[in-house]
Write an enzyme that holds these catalytic residues in place. Structure first.
Site, PDB file in Angstrom:
ATOM      1  N   TYR A  30     -11.282  49.069   8.498  1.00 17.71           N
ATOM      2  CA  TYR A  30     -11.640  49.039   9.915  1.00 17.71           C
ATOM      3  C   TYR A  30     -12.347  50.341  10.296  1.00 17.71           C
ATOM      4  CZ  TYR A  30      -8.338  45.115  10.371  1.00 17.71           C
ATOM      5  OH  TYR A  30      -7.668  43.920  10.241  1.00 17.71           O
TER       6      TYR A  30
ATOM      7  N   SER B 184      -5.922  36.897  15.169  1.00 23.81           N
ATOM      8  CA  SER B 184      -6.875  36.169  16.022  1.00 23.81           C
ATOM      9  C   SER B 184      -6.230  35.055  16.833  1.00 23.81           C
ATOM     10  CB  SER B 184      -8.028  35.599  15.187  1.00 23.81           C
ATOM     11  OG  SER B 184      -8.862  36.623  14.726  1.00 23.81           O
TER      12      SER B 184
ATOM     13  N   ALA C 224      -8.744  33.532  18.876  1.00 22.32           N
ATOM     14  CA  ALA C 224      -9.878  32.983  18.124  1.00 22.32           C
ATOM     15  C   ALA C 224     -11.131  33.832  18.287  1.00 22.32           C
ATOM     16  CB  ALA C 224     -10.153  31.537  18.537  1.00 22.32           C
TER      17      ALA C 224
ATOM     18  N   GLY D  73     -11.814  35.960  20.597  1.00 21.57           N
ATOM     19  CA  GLY D  73     -12.237  36.084  21.991  1.00 21.57           C
ATOM     20  C   GLY D  73     -12.577  34.767  22.659  1.00 21.57           C
TER      21      GLY D  73
END
Length: 338
Positions: free
Chosen positions: A55, A206, A209, A211
């Protein structure tokens, strides 16, 4: 905040886990704001933090390390390895050579002597699972890692890894980190039952998903963050599968309104209400986003509401296969099989 057992480790973690992919160049470059977001999450009762070396090329781990100074003992800290950390072909993957080197880099960036949960970010068909488990077992014996986990493993890969660990008396993966949301329900068919059968904790990523279930996507929307721009197939509105996602999101928004919830609360509550899920990873980029996600920890969905959700997106269905990481190494396109 409710706390749940992390598989059969005996460790208790919050039902919401703070994901930190959006801290750093991939999302929010403001370190001070990122620190405030992390502290706000901890103050709200979250004791589980997940990051990864890849990241923002390690920047996220550095931010997390700064945020946890003075609070490290109260946090279950998870990070991951596998993604490329430079141009050298050996500065990536799941070989013993790389794991032994990269765990030291993560420990340094995180400013800690140990990692609670060290996770294999993706399966690697080019490396024997024995090689990886052997190196991780040594790290556990050395006290640098407490537990090990997998991420985005198929049901078959979970079984293979568990069998190899038992046969060779190596540390086994105690957790699995799969994608899961109302729009991405494929793991309900086999991954979740398989992980439960092996006593694994499940920390899903997520829940919104990418956003989509924040309610901010429309037919004209385009991703703005560097992390989202890397995943074009998930957001290209010209694709029929994404148009189906948009239709489902609109229907879910109406359902949430009828239930007196925000779409975000409905979406995250759906994930953490699943009996196989230990913790849902939320990944806020801003304080405002965190504040809209935290209330979901107090939401319970009744059977009637869950049935309504099933009518919009059937159980076990992924509306867009690109929203999962199965069969594709999404973090680095150059590594995909041709």
């Amino acid at each position: 905040m409710e706390y749940r057992p992390l598989g059969r480790t005996g460790v208790q973690v919050s039902k919401l886990c703070l994901g930190t992919m959006m801290f750093g160049a991939w999302g929010n470059p403001d370190h001070d704001e990122s620190l405030r977001i992390i502290h706000r999450a901890l103050d709200a009762g979250i004791n589980f933090v997940d990051t990864a070396d890849v990241y923002s090329a390690g920047e996220s781990e550095e931010i997390v390390g700064k945020a946890l100074k003075g609070r490290r003992d109260d946090v279950v800290l998870a990070t991951k390895f596998w993604g490329p950390m430079g141009e050298d072909p050996n500065r990536r993957g799941v070989s013993r050579r790389w794991i032994v080197a990269e765990v030291e880099n993560s420990l340094r960036r995180l400013g800690t002597d140990w990692i609670d949960l060290y996770q294999m970010h993706r399966p690697d068909p080019d490396t024997d699972i024995d090689e990886t488990l052997g190196a991780l077992t040594d790290l556990v014996h050395q006290g640098k890692v407490r537990y090990i986990g997998s991420s985005s493993f198929s049901a078959g890969e979970i079984v293979e890894a568990q069998g190899a660990a038992r046969e060779r008396r190596l540390e086994r993966f105690r957790t699995e980190q799969p994608p899961y949301s109302i729009l991405v329900r494929g793991i309900e068919l086999d991954v979740l039952p398989t992980a439960v059968r092996h006593g694994m904790g499940i920390l899903t990523y997520s829940p919104l998903a990418g956003g989509w279930l924040s309610g901010r996507w429309s037919a004209e929307a385009t991703p703005t963050s560097p992390a989202r721009q890397r995943l074009v197939a998930r957001f290209d509105m010209s694709l029929p599968e994404n148009r189906r996602k948009l239709e489902a999101t609109e229907a879910l928004g109406t359902l949430a309104d009828e239930a007196g919830l925000s779409l975000i609360e409905l979406a995250i509550a759906f994930v953490v209400n699943h009996p196989a899920v230990t913790s849902a990873i939320i990944g806020p980029r801003t304080m405002e986003q965190l504040d809209t996600q935290l209330p979901s920890a107090d939401v319970t969905l009744d059977a009637a509401l869950l049935d309504r959700i099933d009518e919009i997106v059937r159980p076990g269905v992924n509306l867009n296969p690109a929203d999962t990481s199965y069969g594709e190494q999404v973090l680095e396109p150059s590594l995909r099989r041709r």
